[in-house]
Structure formats: structure tokens, C-alpha cells
Design a protein around this motif. Structure first.
Motif, PDB file in Angstrom:
ATOM      1  N   LEU A 101      36.556  38.192  40.712  1.00 50.71           N
ATOM      2  CA  LEU A 101      37.044  37.137  39.821  1.00 50.71           C
ATOM      3  C   LEU A 101      38.439  36.656  40.199  1.00 50.71           C
ATOM      4  O   LEU A 101      38.764  35.484  40.005  1.00 50.71           O
ATOM      5  N   LEU A 102      39.263  37.550  40.737  1.00 49.45           N
ATOM      6  CA  LEU A 102      40.658  37.211  41.010  1.00 49.45           C
ATOM      7  C   LEU A 102      40.930  36.901  42.479  1.00 49.45           C
ATOM      8  O   LEU A 102      42.066  36.554  42.831  1.00 49.45           O
ATOM      9  N   ASP A 103      39.935  36.995  43.326  1.00 52.59           N
ATOM     10  CA  ASP A 103      40.101  36.789  44.766  1.00 52.59           C
ATOM     11  C   ASP A 103      40.416  35.322  45.065  1.00 52.59           C
ATOM     12  O   ASP A 103      39.624  34.425  44.764  1.00 52.59           O
ATOM     13  N   ALA A 104      41.567  35.071  45.679  1.00 52.69           N
ATOM     14  CA  ALA A 104      41.988  33.699  45.976  1.00 52.69           C
ATOM     15  C   ALA A 104      41.136  33.033  47.039  1.00 52.69           C
ATOM     16  O   ALA A 104      41.185  31.809  47.190  1.00 52.69           O
ATOM     17  N   PRO A 133      47.481  35.611  35.394  1.00 48.75           N
ATOM     18  CA  PRO A 133      47.014  36.995  35.213  1.00 48.75           C
ATOM     19  C   PRO A 133      47.921  37.856  34.350  1.00 48.75           C
ATOM     20  O   PRO A 133      47.423  38.653  33.540  1.00 48.75           O
ATOM     21  N   ILE A 166      37.820  32.599  33.078  1.00 50.04           N
ATOM     22  CA  ILE A 166      38.042  33.086  34.445  1.00 50.04           C
ATOM     23  C   ILE A 166      39.266  32.413  35.040  1.00 50.04           C
ATOM     24  O   ILE A 166      40.121  33.069  35.665  1.00 50.04           O
ATOM     25  N   ASN A 167      39.381  31.115  34.845  1.00 49.44           N
ATOM     26  CA  ASN A 167      40.507  30.391  35.424  1.00 49.44           C
ATOM     27  C   ASN A 167      41.833  30.747  34.746  1.00 49.44           C
ATOM     28  O   ASN A 167      42.885  30.754  35.398  1.00 49.44           O
ATOM     29  N   ALA A 207      46.084  33.055  41.330  1.00 44.13           N
ATOM     30  CA  ALA A 207      45.141  32.485  42.296  1.00 44.13           C
ATOM     31  C   ALA A 207      44.761  31.087  41.823  1.00 44.13           C
ATOM     32  O   ALA A 207      44.843  30.780  40.628  1.00 44.13           O
ATOM     33  N   ARG A 234      42.781  33.934  36.428  1.00 45.03           N
ATOM     34  CA  ARG A 234      43.197  33.714  37.807  1.00 45.03           C
ATOM     35  C   ARG A 234      44.590  33.077  37.898  1.00 45.03           C
ATOM     36  O   ARG A 234      45.418  33.485  38.708  1.00 45.03           O
ATOM     37  N   THR A 235      44.824  32.074  37.089  1.00 44.21           N
ATOM     38  CA  THR A 235      46.069  31.317  37.213  1.00 44.21           C
ATOM     39  C   THR A 235      47.231  31.930  36.447  1.00 44.21           C
ATOM     40  O   THR A 235      48.392  31.681  36.771  1.00 44.21           O
TER      41      THR A 235
END
Length: 244
Positions: A189-192, A57, A50-51, A106, A54-55
Motif C-alpha cells: 500500500l505504501l510502496d512509491a 503517513p 489508501i491515498n 508516497a 500514502r501521502t
């Protein structure tokens, strides 16, 4: 084989947030030490994936691009694995790739022990059964289960995954979000605005289940609060809750 509301066929059976079924009366059973170790490893890997998404993408989109050759219309077939029918075919995959390519990075989610404990409540509730969905047998949802271990900050939300997939396959399934017009699983999952998470996994009749609970922040309490026995006694759902 057609499966209603299949989010994305990386899993033989991966039921996500918006799929809620009537809970089974089967009794939960504890994990063996071997299965417990496997669950702990899966939890760490899911958060790691997930991270990464996010970081980084745009880079993570490359993992989705590798799946294109496995599509034939709406059928998805990996070598040596029975074909599965998606709702949207490669269209949802391509949309997810474009989304990730354009997404701003994010912040990585920090692991919260209290958030993990709240997620673990649902894993224990459904362990070894065929029960699925967000509602616990005591009528609780993620915001009430998390609240037993401290105070969460809005927003709060939850994704669920059932099946035999690897951590990466589970995250890719959530990101593609096949069959869900809102793409709520991907957005979550991607919401900052989400900054902390708890990931709990465990044994399930469908293979393994993972509960991913996210919030804007969390302050651990001094002690776990007792489970509330019935839905009618639970606190109202705050505006920040995002289960669906």
C-alpha cells in the motif's frame, strides 16, 4: 474466538493477500442497484483512505493510535463487538505506528479504469459466494485479469479484503498486517513504485469483498480481451507480480 492467520481484528473476517482457500463451486450472482451503489461508494472511500495513508503517513498513524485501548494481550475488543484474538496483539499495531511515523510520503495512486476492470473480474467471479483468494475460477491471477483491459507496467500486486468493515478499517487492517512477518500488505500500500490502482468491491457471503490491484502504470487497451479458460493456457507470471 481464535481465527487462524487473522491479520487484524477490525473486521470480523478480513482475509488478506496471503490467505488462499479452495474456491467454492457456488454460483455468482449480480449486485442489486442498492448494493451496487454501496459498493461504488466503498471503492471510492478505500482508494481515498489508501491515498491518505500514502501521502500523509505520519498523520495517518494517529488513526492506529486510537486503537490501543481496545487491546488486552492478544485480544482486541471494541465496545459492543465480540472480542477477537490476534496473532501478535498490540505489538503489530505499535510497529505499524512506528513505520508510518517514519515513512516518507508516497505519491497518491491514480485511478485506472483498466485496472478497475481487472479487479472487477475477481469480484464478479466471487460475488455472492463463499469463495476467497486470488485465483479465479478460470485459473487467472491479477496480472492476467488486468491484462485483458490493457498493458500494465511492473510492479503489479493485489490485496484482498473480506468482511463488513468500513473503508478506513480495511486500510488499517492492511497496514497493521498482523500475523505476516513480511508485512507485505502494508509495504504494498505504501510502496512509491506503485502509481495506479483499481479498487473493486462487491457482495460476498462474508459481508463484502474488495479487490485492490496496484501497478507501476497502465495503458488502456482498445477493447477487453476474452477471459482465458484454463490456468495452463495463461501467460507465465512476470517477475514484477507481487501477490504474496
Amino acid at each position: 474466538m481464535q481465527r487462524p492467520h487473522l491479520v487484524f481484528p477490525l473486521a470480523l473476517f478480513c482475509l488478506l493477500l496471503s490467505l488462499t482457500f479452495a474456491p467454492s463451486r457456488s454460483s455468482a450472482r449480480p449486485l442489486s442497484s442498492t448494493k451496487g451503489a454501496a459498493a461504488a461508494a466503498l471503492e471510492q472511500e478505500v482508494l481515498k483512505e489508501i491515498n491518505l495513508a500514502r501521502t500523509r503517513p505520519a498523520e495517518y498513524a494517529a488513526h492506529l493510535e486510537q486503537l490501543r485501548p481496545y487491546f488486552n494481550g492478544k485480544e482486541y475488543r471494541r465496545p459492543g463487538v465480540p472480542g477477537l484474538i490476534t496473532q501478535e496483539g498490540a505489538r503489530a499495531l505499535d510497529e505499524a505506528i512506528r513505520f508510518l511515523r517514519a515513512a516518507r510520503p508516497a505519491p497518491a495512486l491514480s485511478l485506472s479504469q483498466g485496472m478497475y476492470s481487472g479487479a472487477r473480474e475477481l469480484v464478479k467471479d466471487q460475488a455472492g459466494t463463499d469463495s476467497t483468494g486470488h485465483k479465479g475460477t478460470d485459473g487467472s491471477f491479477c496480472e492476467q485479469r488486468t491484462q485483458r483491459f490493457g498493458t500494465w507496467k511492473e510492479p503489479i500486486g493485489e490485496n484482498l479484503s473480506y468482511g463488513s468493515d468500513t473503508a478506513r478499517e480495511r486500510v488499517l487492517t492492511l497496514l497493521v498486517d498482523d500475523g505476516f512477518a513480511s508485512r507485505g500488505h502494508r509495504q504494498r500500500l505504501l510502496d512509491a513504485s506503485f502509481r495506479v490502482a483499481g479498487v473493486a468491491c462487491g457482495d460476498h457471503k462474508l459481508g463484502a469483498m474488495c479487490v485492490i490491484t496496484l501497478a507501476g502504470g497502465f495503458t488502456d487497451g482498445t477493447a477487453a480481451r476474452p477471459a482465458q479458460p484454463a490456468v495452463k493456457t495463461l501467460s507465465p507470471v512476470p517477475a514484477g507480480a507481487r501477490r504474496f
